[in-house]
Design a protein around this motif. Structure first.
Motif, PDB file in Angstrom:
ATOM      1  N   HIS A 146     -69.784  44.304  -1.728  1.00 13.84           N
ATOM      2  CA  HIS A 146     -69.802  43.141  -0.845  1.00 13.84           C
ATOM      3  C   HIS A 146     -69.181  41.892  -1.442  1.00 13.84           C
ATOM      4  CE1 HIS A 146     -72.100  45.423   1.994  1.00 13.84           C
ATOM      5  NE2 HIS A 146     -72.995  45.720   1.072  1.00 13.84           N
ATOM      6  N   ARG A 190     -63.934  44.877  -0.784  1.00 15.14           N
ATOM      7  CA  ARG A 190     -63.286  44.453   0.440  1.00 15.14           C
ATOM      8  C   ARG A 190     -62.220  45.462   0.856  1.00 15.14           C
ATOM      9  NH1 ARG A 190     -62.574  39.411   2.422  1.00 15.14           N
ATOM     10  NH2 ARG A 190     -64.711  39.101   1.753  1.00 15.14           N
ATOM     11  N   PHE A 238     -63.509  48.472   2.846  1.00 11.46           N
ATOM     12  CA  PHE A 238     -63.683  48.241   4.282  1.00 11.46           C
ATOM     13  C   PHE A 238     -62.333  48.267   4.989  1.00 11.46           C
ATOM     14  CE2 PHE A 238     -67.634  46.307   2.714  1.00 11.46           C
ATOM     15  CZ  PHE A 238     -68.539  46.919   3.557  1.00 11.46           C
ATOM     16  N   ALA A 239     -61.338  47.604   4.363  1.00 12.03           N
ATOM     17  CA  ALA A 239     -60.007  47.563   4.991  1.00 12.03           C
ATOM     18  C   ALA A 239     -59.460  48.976   5.155  1.00 12.03           C
ATOM     19  CB  ALA A 239     -59.057  46.710   4.161  1.00 12.03           C
ATOM     20  N   LEU A 259     -61.237  50.741   8.048  1.00 11.15           N
ATOM     21  CA  LEU A 259     -60.956  50.239   9.389  1.00 11.15           C
ATOM     22  C   LEU A 259     -59.511  50.483   9.780  1.00 11.15           C
ATOM     23  CD1 LEU A 259     -62.915  46.879   9.253  1.00 11.15           C
ATOM     24  CD2 LEU A 259     -63.456  48.838  10.690  1.00 11.15           C
ATOM     25  N   GLN A 260     -58.594  50.288   8.861  1.00 10.11           N
ATOM     26  CA  GLN A 260     -57.176  50.379   9.206  1.00 10.11           C
ATOM     27  C   GLN A 260     -56.404  50.672   7.926  1.00 10.11           C
ATOM     28  OE1 GLN A 260     -56.626  48.602  12.696  1.00 10.11           O
ATOM     29  NE2 GLN A 260     -55.451  50.480  12.703  1.00 10.11           N
ATOM     30  N   LEU A 280     -75.968  57.451   6.542  1.00 11.84           N
ATOM     31  CA  LEU A 280     -75.767  57.145   7.962  1.00 11.84           C
ATOM     32  C   LEU A 280     -76.950  56.374   8.520  1.00 11.84           C
ATOM     33  CD1 LEU A 280     -74.215  60.475   9.260  1.00 11.84           C
ATOM     34  CD2 LEU A 280     -73.067  58.403   8.512  1.00 11.84           C
ATOM     35  N   ILE A 325     -70.003  56.530  10.445  1.00 10.42           N
ATOM     36  CA  ILE A 325     -69.330  57.767  10.068  1.00 10.42           C
ATOM     37  C   ILE A 325     -67.819  57.635  10.237  1.00 10.42           C
ATOM     38  CG2 ILE A 325     -69.486  58.840  12.352  1.00 10.42           C
ATOM     39  CD1 ILE A 325     -69.982  60.710   9.076  1.00 10.42           C
ATOM     40  N   PHE A 326     -67.376  56.652  11.037  1.00 12.21           N
ATOM     41  CA  PHE A 326     -65.940  56.440  11.229  1.00 12.21           C
ATOM     42  C   PHE A 326     -65.350  55.528  10.154  1.00 12.21           C
ATOM     43  CE2 PHE A 326     -67.490  57.069  15.667  1.00 12.21           C
ATOM     44  CZ  PHE A 326     -67.000  58.350  15.790  1.00 12.21           C
ATOM     45  N   ARG A 366     -67.751  50.254   8.091  1.00 17.08           N
ATOM     46  CA  ARG A 366     -68.963  49.508   8.331  1.00 17.08           C
ATOM     47  C   ARG A 366     -70.098  50.072   7.489  1.00 17.08           C
ATOM     48  NH1 ARG A 366     -67.623  46.983  13.007  1.00 17.08           N
ATOM     49  NH2 ARG A 366     -66.578  48.865  13.706  1.00 17.08           N
ATOM     50  N   GLN A 413     -51.407  48.501  13.875  1.00 16.90           N
ATOM     51  CA  GLN A 413     -51.659  49.572  12.916  1.00 16.90           C
ATOM     52  C   GLN A 413     -51.365  49.160  11.475  1.00 16.90           C
ATOM     53  OE1 GLN A 413     -52.832  52.646  13.612  1.00 16.90           O
ATOM     54  NE2 GLN A 413     -53.052  52.109  15.755  1.00 16.90           N
ATOM     55  N   LEU A 426     -52.618  44.205  10.910  1.00 14.11           N
ATOM     56  CA  LEU A 426     -53.963  43.659  10.972  1.00 14.11           C
ATOM     57  C   LEU A 426     -54.998  44.754  10.809  1.00 14.11           C
ATOM     58  CD1 LEU A 426     -53.707  41.310  14.064  1.00 14.11           C
ATOM     59  CD2 LEU A 426     -54.063  40.608  11.712  1.00 14.11           C
ATOM     60  N   VAL A 427     -56.160  44.353  10.331  1.00  9.57           N
ATOM     61  CA  VAL A 427     -57.333  45.202  10.442  1.00  9.57           C
ATOM     62  C   VAL A 427     -58.051  44.675  11.669  1.00  9.57           C
ATOM     63  CG1 VAL A 427     -59.399  46.046   9.326  1.00  9.57           C
ATOM     64  CG2 VAL A 427     -57.416  45.431   7.953  1.00  9.57           C
ATOM     65  N   MET A 462     -61.739  43.585  11.771  1.00  3.90           N
ATOM     66  CA  MET A 462     -62.191  42.769  10.653  1.00  3.90           C
ATOM     67  C   MET A 462     -62.023  41.305  11.061  1.00  3.90           C
ATOM     68  SD  MET A 462     -60.924  43.079   6.729  1.00  3.90           S
ATOM     69  CE  MET A 462     -61.850  44.275   5.813  1.00  3.90           C
ATOM     70  N   LEU A 518     -56.619  38.993   3.196  1.00  4.73           N
ATOM     71  CA  LEU A 518     -56.552  40.375   2.711  1.00  4.73           C
ATOM     72  C   LEU A 518     -55.558  40.561   1.564  1.00  4.73           C
ATOM     73  CD1 LEU A 518     -57.681  43.164   3.140  1.00  4.73           C
ATOM     74  CD2 LEU A 518     -55.917  43.598   4.833  1.00  4.73           C
ATOM     75  N   ILE A 544     -65.302  37.620  -5.152  1.00  3.27           N
ATOM     76  CA  ILE A 544     -64.576  36.816  -4.166  1.00  3.27           C
ATOM     77  C   ILE A 544     -65.351  35.525  -3.912  1.00  3.27           C
ATOM     78  CG2 ILE A 544     -63.749  36.707  -1.797  1.00  3.27           C
ATOM     79  CD1 ILE A 544     -63.667  39.779  -1.838  1.00  3.27           C
ATOM     80  N   VAL A 570     -72.948  63.328  13.337  1.00  7.98           N
ATOM     81  CA  VAL A 570     -74.275  62.758  13.119  1.00  7.98           C
ATOM     82  C   VAL A 570     -75.302  63.428  14.020  1.00  7.98           C
ATOM     83  CG1 VAL A 570     -75.574  60.633  12.976  1.00  7.98           C
ATOM     84  CG2 VAL A 570     -73.119  60.583  12.631  1.00  7.98           C
TER      85      VAL A 570
END
Lengths: 348, 519, 349
Positions: free
Chosen positions: A200, A206, A209-210, A213-214, A271, A277-278, A281, B358, B361-362, B365, B373, B385, C141
């Motif tokens: 965190h 960081r 998480f990035a 997500l993407q 979980l 799970i994706f 987060r 894609q 950006l995230v 977030m 980032l 950070i 899940v």
């Protein structure tokens, strides 16, 4: 360059109603629910048995749950990046088997432990290699290594059971001197703090998480996606090997089937702790609370003479809750909008 | 840009007269998502045999209108009338049954299924026992492709089809449905010039068979080439509808933006300084070959060429996203390690990629975290950070870029396309780059924000930043760039200075009719 | 590599249906497993001809019958880009309840017992399906949760009891151990399931919808496919087949405790993946999955016959699985390249 106008532009939208909702959402976060659930589970435990609130109970809860909890920490990292590691329990078993084998063959306990940790690193690196370098799906790869590592454990120790470890190691199943805290649990707490800070508060966390997500954006922003994932699997292997050592000491014995099936418990804890799970987060605090809840529920159900197998119902139900409750919000709004639409249509 | 009445415009659409019943009428339709009013008053008439352009900035409500026609969203108010009869488009299936087909910008095919099965998904021809008749399905598909004049193999997998071919499959699907109304949502955004003209031929073909086509595009030139009437929307409302010959680009832009856009492009008056980027003999097997050029401080160099000519790939090679096979990249005279975005960043390169959602950006977030980032390392203290620095960095750049947002802690997905692009720009500008590579700087961005992005690029070069820009929009290339490099099939085909370049010679070079030696 | 590939292309009559490349690769995929099975069998035969004895072959066929059945259902689920981890638990519960049924009705007809097992599984599968499809929660899940819940329910129902062979009628035991024309009945059941489901997956719209959903879920919605209903059905069928598997388990072993079927889920997923079903949905066949199960079992049997210590089995199975995944990846990369080149050639020509 910043003008007064710009600043106003910045402030303007703050009055939007959406922000209140945002703040509310922050309050009723998953972790909030977990805290309540934890307290509730303590009350339940206290109501079922007068001994529940004793320090002994907590000691045993911590002891029983320590390894699973420890393995859940790297698992959290991995799931946050959108991958999974199902080989954790096999790695624990492999490490335990190697420890037992080497010790029985006259190695010093320290050298044997070192070998176990190296094996953990190598095993994790194999997972990481197959996933990041060959681009194979992690769920399939780690089902494969789940079988492979357990298989190697069988080759190493076959059906033997290793015992006779030095007394200082088996003393690890006793409370820490002068307290009632289990070593496992203490180690978990220290590790959780470290993992929490890393996840965190650091650029590394960081980037996890990035990635989750993407992934592509992360890579385009200078995150070394493959290397990080590789390192996470190595970390996971290392920590699972470590958990295997702890487990052996705590049980004062090791066999090739040590920890069979625990992988799904570990995933379940992560979980239930609110890790998606994706990927992308989740918090270590949530996982910590999940460990506490599972631990205390297990303790109280055991007190109430519920068999270990029947207790799995609780695990299952909690898991379902962990996905159904956050979704219920969306579900409600879906239903609401449908009702409204019907009303509109009825009116016209 | 508008080619008068030569090709498309001349054919008078059948039935575009006020007395006749429109085939499709969208009548004061509204749609909200929570507090957000996406569409307030959407209205448009569509007649048989016309191509009708639907224009508006991003956020004008076009996509919402399209999704209502697709049966994906249900309107909160208003009606959709087919041949004068109100219809309920309760689901995608209902829309399909009503004869409405949507061609999305990103075609939605099933990559693991055959082309024929993609066309007939859910209504495959059957033989006895309700079993699928594959022979029938393939021959049907073949017929449709023949009608469209495109030779596609119906039994091949959809995986690996080019975007243009995927769109053709979608159109074939629409035809196989006997769709009366085909809505094309920005179909040309990812197509090459050749593919666009093939698409326009197909559109003309459809029109002549009595189909009504609704055409959505940000490229106004295309609208004048392919459409008969145009409807403009703004802020979720209908603005006006006019015949194409009664209007011109300036008028349309005015009604889209609601104000005059005085000058789209500002002249760059900065005198170029030192070489910032030197690319020498850069080669990636089968993608681009022997690419050599330089970019100096304070100038904008554009990489032009058809889609697929290797423009984006060269940029990716420079930034280290892909590994190159040969050649060198030097920044400020120092050689850059291959295949490492981190090395490129350390040397002072920023890269705004073409796919914002894609790669830029995230989306899920927070805005401030997106902005930070690429800089979190430098915002850290003893490896942790500093959140305050992160937030101040984000709010500083949000202010400088005039970002329109709710809160910095909201997700990037809550922003409009133009503001999302600003976040990506902010992410790189926060690192104070010496060289900014920007791929399709204004794709999918509304006209107002477009001008802002252009102004921003001009300011950057005035401050001595070097800019390498890739763009499929020739007006943008001509308006912004100091030098224009044209790629053709992975090789540099020509280089023009601002004075020499015009649309004609760039297109000649891009289509391979001009070799570099001739330039 | 290319030599083998070409051979396959020429030896197999190119059917008018399906892309030549597609069918070549897919057939190649299934053929590759057949070849692997033959190689394992052949190599073992050279070492110990015992493996070709009738009893041994029958063992090799009846052994994986249950896993094949489960793999068929799992394939449907995985094709939709989901996963069903609860199959092992469902099998255990259904096997036990079927046994209880026999304890109360010693003369129950075999088909009814099979139907009962199937019914138990169907109910579990429907619960999975409702939650995954209609509450829109990740199947990994949900089915992991169901794995625990069903196992827990099983434990409570069993309550330390054990079905023992004496309470199972001879007719049912025969069903589990006898052969027809030298082929184990259990294997015939599995083959019938593979044939029916496999044919349906090629020939019916609803089944093609499953591929569409897994291939591109968003496009499936836009195409008007009843996505939720289809996913629900896939889980229901998977559950039903797991339930049927439970009945077969009872027939085969005639004894059931509360741990029956524990850990099957990962074996089943492994078989499906070895069989060439893409773990992220959209492609793969039931036949492939079944052959995958058969291959994994044949390897185990072969190791036994070749007198390789039991301890090696699992490690070798794991290595095989990894090899299969890596092989698939290779095939996919290759197909992609071929398809791209094909497109480019058409554009140029």
């Amino acid at each position: 360059m910043t003008t007064v106008e710009d600043r106003e532009l910045l402030k303007l939208p703050e009055a939007e109603p959406r922000n209140i909702e945002d703040r509310l959402r922050g309050l009723v976060r998953w972790e909030g629910g977990l805290v309540i659930l934890f307290v509730a589970s303590l009350f339940y435990g206290a109501s079922t048995s007068p001994y529940f609130m004793s320090i002994q109970t907590f000691f045993f809860a911590g002891l029983n749950f320590g390894e699973i909890a420890i393995m859940a920490l790297p698992m959290t990292f991995i799931i946050i990046t959108g991958e999974i590691d199902l080989s954790v329990a096999s790695m624990l078993g492999l490490s335990a088997s190697i420890l037992g084998y080497l010790f029985m063959h006259g190695w010093s306990i320290w050298a044997a432990m070192a070998i176990c940790l190296v094996v953990g690193i190598v095993g994790g690196a194999l997972n990481g290699f197959l996933i990041t370098r060959l681009g194979l799906p992690s769920i399939a790869v780690t089902i494969g290594t789940l079988t492979l590592y357990r298989g190697i454990a069988l080759i190493v120790l076959s059906t033997n059971t290793a015992t006779g470890f030095p007394s200082w190691t088996t003393n690890l199943s006793l409370p820490i001197g002068g307290t009632h805290i289990a070593y496992d649990f203490a180690i978990f707490v220290v590790m959780a703090i470290i993992f929490g800070v890393v996840l965190h508060m650091t650029p590394f966390g960081r980037s996890l998480f990035a990635i989750g997500l993407q992934q592509e954006t992360a890579f385009f922003s200078g995150v070394r996606v493959k290397r990080i994932k590789f390192l996470l699997y190595v970390l996971s292997g290392f920590i699972c090997a470590f958990a295997g050592i702890l487990y052996t000491f705590q049980q004062a014995s090791s066999a090739s089937d040590t920890g069979t099936g625990l992988e799904l418990n570990v995933v379940a804890i992560a979980l239930f702790g609110g890790v998606s799970i994706f990927g992308g987060r989740g918090t270590i605090f949530g996982v910590f609370l999940a460990v506490c809840i599972f631990g205390s529920l297990q303790a109280s159900l055991t007190d109430a003479n519920v068999s270990a197998q029947a207790q799995t119902i609780v695990t299952g139900v909690l898991l379902l809750i962990s996905v159904l409750v956050p979704n219920a919000r969306d579900g409600f709004s879906r239903v609401r909008s449908q009702v409204r639409r019907r009303r509109v249509r009825g009116a016209t | 840009m508008a080619k008068d009445t030569e090709d498309g415009v001349g054919t008078e659409p059948r039935g575009v007269s006020p007395e006749e019943q429109p085939l499709l009428r969208v009548d004061h339709v509204a749609k909200s998502f929570g507090p957000v009013k996406a569409l307030i008053d959407g209205s448009v008439d569509l007649y048989r045999g016309e191509s009708h352009a639907l224009l508006g900035e991003n956020g004008a409500g076009k996509s919402t209108l399209v999704k209502i026609l697709a049966g994906v969203y249900q309107p909160d108010a208003g009606h959709v009338l087919l041949d004068g009869v109100p219809i309920n488009l309760a689901s995608p299936a209902a829309a399909r049954d009503a004869g409405i087909s949507i061609i999305y910008q990103e075609p939605t095919l099933f990559p693991d299924l055959s082309v024929a099965e993609n066309i007939f998904m859910g209504r495959q021809p059957l033989r006895t026992g309700r079993r699928i008749d594959r022979g029938e399905m393939n021959s049907h598909s073949k017929d449709v492709f023949t009608r469209l004049g495109v030779p596609l193999n119906p039994s091949r997998l959809a995986r690996g089809l080019s975007v243009a071919d995927q769109q053709i499959v979608e159109i074939a699907k629409a035809i196989s449905f006997n769709a009366q109304i085909i809505v094309m949502d920005e179909p040309t955004a990812a197509l090459t010039e050749v593919e666009v003209s093939r698409l326009f031929d197909v559109m003309k073909n459809l029109r002549e068979q009595g189909t009504a086509v609704m055409f959505i595009s940000h490229r106004l030139g295309e609208v004048f080439e392919a459409c008969q009437r145009v409807t403009v929307m703004r802020d979720g409302r209908f603005v006006n509808t006019s015949r194409i010959e009664d209007t011109d680009i300036d008028t349309i832009i005015r009604s889209m933006v609601g104000r005059d856009v005085s000058s789209m492009y500002a002249e760059n008056t900065t005198v170029p300084g030192e070489n910032v980027l030197e690319v020498e003999h850069l080669t990636r097997e089968g993608v681009f070959t022997d690419v050599t050029f330089n970019v100096r401080a304070g100038e904008i160099v554009a990489l032009a060429g058809l889609v697929g000519a290797g423009r984006t790939e060269v940029a990716r090679g420079i930034f280290g996203i892909d590994k190159v096979d040969a050649g060198t990249v030097k920044v400020g005279g120092k050689k850059l390690a291959h295949g490492s975005p981190l090395a490129a960043m350390a040397a002072g390169i920023g890269f705004v990629p073409e796919d914002r959602r894609q790669q830029g950006l995230v989306m899920d977030m927070a805005i401030d975290r997106n902005m930070a980032l690429a800089s979190v390392g430098s915002l850290s203290h003893f490896g942790l950070i500093r959140k305050a620095s992160e937030r101040s960095l984000a709010s500083e750049w949000a202010a400088r870029l005039q970002l329109k947002f709710g809160r910095l802690s909201n997700n990037a997905s809550t922003l409009s396309g133009g503001n999302q692009q600003k976040v990506v720009l902010g992410k790189w500008l926060a690192r104070k780059p010496r060289l900014l590579i920007i791929d399709e700087p204004t794709r999918g961005i509304d006209i107002g924000t477009k001008a802002e992005v252009h102004r921003l690029l001009s300011e950057l070069v005035a401050q001595g930043v070097a800019v390498l820009m890739i763009s499929s929009e020739l007006p943008e290339v001509l308006g912004m760039a100091d030098r224009i490099l044209v790629l053709h099939e992975g090789r540099l085909a020509a280089e023009f200075s601002r004075g020499e370049a015009d649309e004609a010679n760039i297109m000649r070079a891009a289509t391979g009719q001009l070799k570099k030696s001739a330039a | 590599m290319s030599i083998i590939d070409d051979e396959v292309a020429t030896t197999l009559p190119s059917k008018p249906t399906g892309s030549p490349i597609l069918s070549r690769v897919l057939r190649f995929r299934e053929l590759a497993i057949v070849v692997a099975i033959a190689l394992v069998f052949g190599a073992t035969y050279l070492k110990n001809s015992q493996i070709a004895s009738a009893a041994n072959v029958q063992q090799l066929l009846s052994g994986p019958a249950i896993i094949i059945l489960l793999a068929v259902g799992e394939t449907l689920v995985i094709i939709t880009r989901n996963v069903d981890l609860s199959v092992g638990s469902v099998l255990g519960l259904s096997a036990y309840l079927d046994g209880v049924l026999f304890e109360h009705n010693p003369h129950l007809a075999v088909p009814l017992a099979l139907l009962a097992g199937l019914g138990v599984g169907l109910v579990c599968g429907m619960v999975n399906g409702v939650i995954v499809a209609y509450a829109r929660v990740p199947s990994l899940v949900v089915t992991l949760g169901m794995l625990y819940i069903v196992r827990g329910v099983d434990a409570i129902v069993v309550n330390g009891h054990q079905i023992d062979p004496s309470s199972i009628p001879q007719s049912f035991v025969n069903f589990g151990s006898n052969n027809v024309l030298g082929i184990p009945i259990l294997f015939i059941v599995a083959v019938v399931a593979v044939a029916i489901v496999g044919y349906a997956m090629r020939s019916f719209r609803a089944a093609r919808d499953l591929y569409a959903i897994g291939s591109n879920p968003d496009a499936a919605v836009l195409a008007g496919i009843p996505v939720q209903r289809r996913i629900f059905s896939a889980f229901a069928i998977s559950g039903a087949l797991a339930g049927l598997g439970g009945a077969l388990y009872l027939a085969q072993l005639a004894t059931v405790s509360s741990v029956a079927g524990t850990g099957y889920e990962l074996n089943v997923v492994a078989a499906v993946v070895v069989g060439g079903v893409a773990i992220f949905g959209g492609s793969g066949t039931v036949l492939g999955a079944a052959l995958g199960a058969l291959l994994l079992n044949t390897i185990n049997g072969a190791l036994d016959t070749a007198n390789i210590a039991q301890f090696w089995h699992q490690a070798i199975a794991g290595a095989m699985l990894l090899a299969a995944i890596a092989f698939d990846r290779f095939v996919v990369l290759r197909t992609d390249r071929v398809l791209r080149v094909e497109g480019a050639q058409r554009d140029n020509g």
